[in-house]
Design a protein around this motif. Structure first.
Motif, PDB file in Angstrom:
ATOM      1  N   VAL A  16       2.371   7.455 -45.794  1.00 37.08           N
ATOM      2  CA  VAL A  16       2.801   8.328 -44.694  1.00 37.08           C
ATOM      3  C   VAL A  16       3.984   7.672 -43.975  1.00 37.08           C
ATOM      4  O   VAL A  16       4.000   6.448 -43.758  1.00 37.08           O
ATOM      5  CB  VAL A  16       1.630   8.558 -43.702  1.00 37.08           C
ATOM      6  CG1 VAL A  16       2.106   9.214 -42.417  1.00 37.08           C
ATOM      7  CG2 VAL A  16       0.537   9.391 -44.352  1.00 37.08           C
ATOM      8  N   ASN A  17       4.959   8.489 -43.632  1.00 39.50           N
ATOM      9  CA  ASN A  17       6.145   7.983 -42.946  1.00 39.50           C
ATOM     10  C   ASN A  17       5.815   7.690 -41.474  1.00 39.50           C
ATOM     11  O   ASN A  17       5.427   8.594 -40.729  1.00 39.50           O
ATOM     12  CB  ASN A  17       7.237   9.063 -43.065  1.00 39.50           C
ATOM     13  CG  ASN A  17       8.569   8.581 -42.528  1.00 39.50           C
ATOM     14  OD1 ASN A  17       8.614   7.661 -41.719  1.00 39.50           O
ATOM     15  ND2 ASN A  17       9.636   9.206 -42.986  1.00 39.50           N
ATOM     16  N   THR A  18       5.932   6.426 -41.093  1.00 39.32           N
ATOM     17  CA  THR A  18       5.583   6.044 -39.713  1.00 39.32           C
ATOM     18  C   THR A  18       6.697   5.219 -39.085  1.00 39.32           C
ATOM     19  O   THR A  18       7.584   4.694 -39.779  1.00 39.32           O
ATOM     20  CB  THR A  18       4.313   5.158 -39.683  1.00 39.32           C
ATOM     21  OG1 THR A  18       4.551   4.034 -40.523  1.00 39.32           O
ATOM     22  CG2 THR A  18       3.082   5.898 -40.119  1.00 39.32           C
ATOM     23  N   ASN A  19       6.618   5.101 -37.802  1.00 42.57           N
ATOM     24  CA  ASN A  19       7.499   4.193 -37.077  1.00 42.57           C
ATOM     25  C   ASN A  19       6.579   3.310 -36.233  1.00 42.57           C
ATOM     26  O   ASN A  19       6.009   3.766 -35.248  1.00 42.57           O
ATOM     27  CB  ASN A  19       8.438   5.044 -36.197  1.00 42.57           C
ATOM     28  CG  ASN A  19       9.410   4.180 -35.415  1.00 42.57           C
ATOM     29  OD1 ASN A  19       9.561   2.994 -35.715  1.00 42.57           O
ATOM     30  ND2 ASN A  19      10.055   4.770 -34.411  1.00 42.57           N
ATOM     31  N   ILE A  20       6.392   2.062 -36.699  1.00 43.28           N
ATOM     32  CA  ILE A  20       5.525   1.135 -35.964  1.00 43.28           C
ATOM     33  C   ILE A  20       6.397  -0.023 -35.503  1.00 43.28           C
ATOM     34  O   ILE A  20       7.017  -0.708 -36.315  1.00 43.28           O
ATOM     35  CB  ILE A  20       4.368   0.609 -36.856  1.00 43.28           C
ATOM     36  CG1 ILE A  20       3.530   1.781 -37.396  1.00 43.28           C
ATOM     37  CG2 ILE A  20       3.475  -0.357 -36.067  1.00 43.28           C
ATOM     38  CD1 ILE A  20       2.391   1.404 -38.329  1.00 43.28           C
ATOM     39  N   LYS A  21       6.477  -0.185 -34.202  1.00 45.36           N
ATOM     40  CA  LYS A  21       7.332  -1.270 -33.698  1.00 45.36           C
ATOM     41  C   LYS A  21       6.751  -1.848 -32.412  1.00 45.36           C
ATOM     42  O   LYS A  21       5.741  -1.355 -31.910  1.00 45.36           O
ATOM     43  CB  LYS A  21       8.752  -0.771 -33.487  1.00 45.36           C
ATOM     44  CG  LYS A  21       8.860   0.373 -32.520  1.00 45.36           C
ATOM     45  CD  LYS A  21      10.295   0.839 -32.384  1.00 45.36           C
ATOM     46  CE  LYS A  21      10.351   1.916 -31.300  1.00 45.36           C
ATOM     47  NZ  LYS A  21      11.635   2.499 -31.112  1.00 45.36           N
ATOM     48  N   LYS A  22       7.423  -2.896 -31.919  1.00 45.75           N
ATOM     49  CA  LYS A  22       6.933  -3.533 -30.690  1.00 45.75           C
ATOM     50  C   LYS A  22       7.964  -3.379 -29.583  1.00 45.75           C
ATOM     51  O   LYS A  22       9.168  -3.502 -29.827  1.00 45.75           O
ATOM     52  CB  LYS A  22       6.704  -5.021 -30.950  1.00 45.75           C
ATOM     53  CG  LYS A  22       5.326  -5.286 -31.494  1.00 45.75           C
ATOM     54  CD  LYS A  22       5.001  -6.764 -31.483  1.00 45.75           C
ATOM     55  CE  LYS A  22       3.639  -6.979 -32.091  1.00 45.75           C
ATOM     56  NZ  LYS A  22       3.471  -8.293 -32.635  1.00 45.75           N
ATOM     57  N   PHE A  23       7.464  -3.130 -28.370  1.00 45.81           N
ATOM     58  CA  PHE A  23       8.346  -3.140 -27.201  1.00 45.81           C
ATOM     59  C   PHE A  23       8.673  -4.598 -26.868  1.00 45.81           C
ATOM     60  O   PHE A  23       8.019  -5.522 -27.368  1.00 45.81           O
ATOM     61  CB  PHE A  23       7.648  -2.468 -26.015  1.00 45.81           C
ATOM     62  CG  PHE A  23       7.440  -0.992 -26.195  1.00 45.81           C
ATOM     63  CD1 PHE A  23       8.512  -0.105 -26.091  1.00 45.81           C
ATOM     64  CD2 PHE A  23       6.182  -0.474 -26.471  1.00 45.81           C
ATOM     65  CE1 PHE A  23       8.323   1.257 -26.257  1.00 45.81           C
ATOM     66  CE2 PHE A  23       5.988   0.888 -26.640  1.00 45.81           C
ATOM     67  CZ  PHE A  23       7.067   1.749 -26.533  1.00 45.81           C
ATOM     68  N   ALA A  24       9.641  -4.794 -25.995  1.00 43.41           N
ATOM     69  CA  ALA A  24      10.082  -6.156 -25.660  1.00 43.41           C
ATOM     70  C   ALA A  24       8.939  -7.015 -25.125  1.00 43.41           C
ATOM     71  O   ALA A  24       8.906  -8.231 -25.330  1.00 43.41           O
ATOM     72  CB  ALA A  24      11.213  -6.077 -24.640  1.00 43.41           C
ATOM     73  N   ASP A  25       7.955  -6.390 -24.468  1.00 43.96           N
ATOM     74  CA  ASP A  25       6.856  -7.176 -23.900  1.00 43.96           C
ATOM     75  C   ASP A  25       5.714  -7.396 -24.882  1.00 43.96           C
ATOM     76  O   ASP A  25       4.685  -7.963 -24.526  1.00 43.96           O
ATOM     77  CB  ASP A  25       6.309  -6.485 -22.639  1.00 43.96           C
ATOM     78  CG  ASP A  25       5.722  -5.111 -22.937  1.00 43.96           C
ATOM     79  OD1 ASP A  25       5.847  -4.660 -24.099  1.00 43.96           O
ATOM     80  OD2 ASP A  25       5.138  -4.497 -22.037  1.00 43.96           O
ATOM     81  N   GLY A  26       5.865  -6.931 -26.119  1.00 46.06           N
ATOM     82  CA  GLY A  26       4.844  -7.158 -27.142  1.00 46.06           C
ATOM     83  C   GLY A  26       3.894  -5.990 -27.350  1.00 46.06           C
ATOM     84  O   GLY A  26       3.094  -6.000 -28.296  1.00 46.06           O
ATOM     85  N   GLU A  27       3.948  -4.973 -26.475  1.00 46.47           N
ATOM     86  CA  GLU A  27       3.083  -3.804 -26.696  1.00 46.47           C
ATOM     87  C   GLU A  27       3.496  -3.106 -27.988  1.00 46.47           C
ATOM     88  O   GLU A  27       4.673  -3.091 -28.357  1.00 46.47           O
ATOM     89  CB  GLU A  27       3.188  -2.831 -25.503  1.00 46.47           C
ATOM     90  CG  GLU A  27       2.450  -3.341 -24.277  1.00 46.47           C
ATOM     91  CD  GLU A  27       2.453  -2.347 -23.121  1.00 46.47           C
ATOM     92  OE1 GLU A  27       2.976  -1.225 -23.290  1.00 46.47           O
ATOM     93  OE2 GLU A  27       1.944  -2.709 -22.040  1.00 46.47           O
ATOM     94  N   ILE A  28       2.496  -2.503 -28.650  1.00 41.25           N
ATOM     95  CA  ILE A  28       2.760  -1.893 -29.970  1.00 41.25           C
ATOM     96  C   ILE A  28       2.930  -0.383 -29.818  1.00 41.25           C
ATOM     97  O   ILE A  28       2.222   0.261 -29.045  1.00 41.25           O
ATOM     98  CB  ILE A  28       1.601  -2.221 -30.945  1.00 41.25           C
ATOM     99  CG1 ILE A  28       1.489  -3.747 -31.131  1.00 41.25           C
ATOM    100  CG2 ILE A  28       1.796  -1.541 -32.299  1.00 41.25           C
ATOM    101  CD1 ILE A  28       0.190  -4.213 -31.750  1.00 41.25           C
ATOM    102  N   TYR A  29       3.870   0.167 -30.590  1.00 43.76           N
ATOM    103  CA  TYR A  29       4.165   1.605 -30.555  1.00 43.76           C
ATOM    104  C   TYR A  29       3.951   2.173 -31.957  1.00 43.76           C
ATOM    105  O   TYR A  29       4.463   1.618 -32.939  1.00 43.76           O
ATOM    106  CB  TYR A  29       5.621   1.786 -30.119  1.00 43.76           C
ATOM    107  CG  TYR A  29       6.146   3.200 -30.207  1.00 43.76           C
ATOM    108  CD1 TYR A  29       5.884   4.122 -29.196  1.00 43.76           C
ATOM    109  CD2 TYR A  29       6.929   3.597 -31.294  1.00 43.76           C
ATOM    110  CE1 TYR A  29       6.381   5.415 -29.278  1.00 43.76           C
ATOM    111  CE2 TYR A  29       7.434   4.890 -31.383  1.00 43.76           C
ATOM    112  CZ  TYR A  29       7.154   5.798 -30.364  1.00 43.76           C
ATOM    113  OH  TYR A  29       7.649   7.069 -30.445  1.00 43.76           O
TER     114      TYR A  29
END
Ligand code: R5P
Length: 310
Positions: free
Chosen positions: A25-38
């Protein structure tokens, strides 16, 4: 049916999806500057049965949180069924209170996965089988025994094989392999004087002139396995092969293995160690991707998973 991969072990996810002839599945998983996950899902999954693949290995907390966010995103996107496929189920070793006033992390993690919205869990060589009961949903615990047995039959030619459990907790697992390859069984009495340290007290069984096969679910600091191999050689064992499903290999474990009396350490790819063990001849990786793909296929088709292990 769709397969969604977290970021903990992309090569295993790719391999599973290849076996299933399905695109991830096409996803976008990344981290914000403070380490929270998106986590964002870039395609429609409404009404689909989705299998989320994520090992909760190091960094355990990030990988666990990412798994929960993936499940949450799928639930909020109207997936019909969500299966958490957790090749390495971290936090499983704290499965009871061994001393007063400690947490039971395996239960907490099972609550988190349940509350995030999973309908089923698939995992491999769970540290303790009874963790399945921490969930009020189906849990398929797959075994690597057939993979290890096949390797041994092909590569370790010996009429003097003995399977060794490095501690009391591993007896069932070790007996399973011993039965499959027609070998004797020995047990090591291991004690932990403090967390992260292990000591061999005695060996139950005769290992003199035997080719020993140590079986364990996890190799973390390497202490258990290296001490076990030393004790076996001291008792007259001919050589020691080690089969471990989940290669956590923290700290200087790889160095310890290199310098140890172990002839070969055979692990699986439930945890992604490709870069760390490149060019180390003493460590060999067997893939669990075909097993996982077959289990996913059978779950999806509502056919038997247990018959994979008969
Ligand atoms: C313990 O019960 C497990 O099955 C493993 O034996 C243990 O986690 C291995 O840890 P280490 O490599 O740090 O001795």
């Amino acid at each position: 049916m769709k397969i969604l991969s977290g970021t903990s072990n992309p090569s295993l996810s790719k391999s599973i999806s290849k076996h299933l002839k399905l695109k991830l599945v096409n996803t976008n998983i990344k981290k914000f500057a403070d380490g929270e996950i998106y986590v964002e899902i870039n395609e429609n999954i409404r009404g689909n049965s989705v299998f989320v693949i994520q090992s909760t290995a190091t960094p355990a907390n990030d990988n666990l949180m990412e798994l929960l966010l993936c499940i949450d995103a799928l639930r909020r996107s109207s997936a019909k069924n969500i299966t958490a496929v957790i090749p390495y189920f971290g936090y499983a070793r704290q499965d009871r209170k061994v001393v007063p006033r400690t947490s039971i992390s395996a239960k907490l993690v099972s609550n988190l996965i349940t509350n995030a919205g999973a309908h089923r869990v698939v995992t491999v060589d769970l540290h303790a089988g009874q963790i399945q009961g921490f969930f009020d949903m189906p849990v398929d615990n797959l075994f690597t025994t057939p993979i290890f047995a096949r390797y041994i039959k092909k590569n370790i030619k010996s009429k003097n094989l003995i399977c060794v459990s490095p501690d009391a907790g591993g007896i069932e697992r070790t007996r399973g392999l011993a039965t499959k390859i027609n070998a004797d069984l020995a047990i090591i009495d291991k004690r932990r004087p403090e967390p992260g340290k292990s000591k061999v007290m005695s060996i139950v069984g005769n290992v003199q002139n035997k080719d020993c096969i140590i079986v364990d679910d996890i190799i973390d600091s390497g202490g258990t396995i290296v001490n076990a191999a030393d004790a076996l050689i001291k008792q007259g064992a001919k050589d020691v092969h080690v089969f471990v499903t989940h290669a956590v290999l923290s700290g200087n474990a790889i160095d310890k293995i290199k310098k140890s009396k172990i002839k070969k350490l055979i692990i699986t790819d439930s945890i992604n160690n490709t870069a760390r063990i490149k060019n180390i001849n003493k460590i060999q990786v067997l893939s669990i991707a075909p097993l996982m793909a077959e289990a996913i296929k059978r779950i999806s088709n509502s056919t038997s998973v247990s018959s994979l292990f008969n």
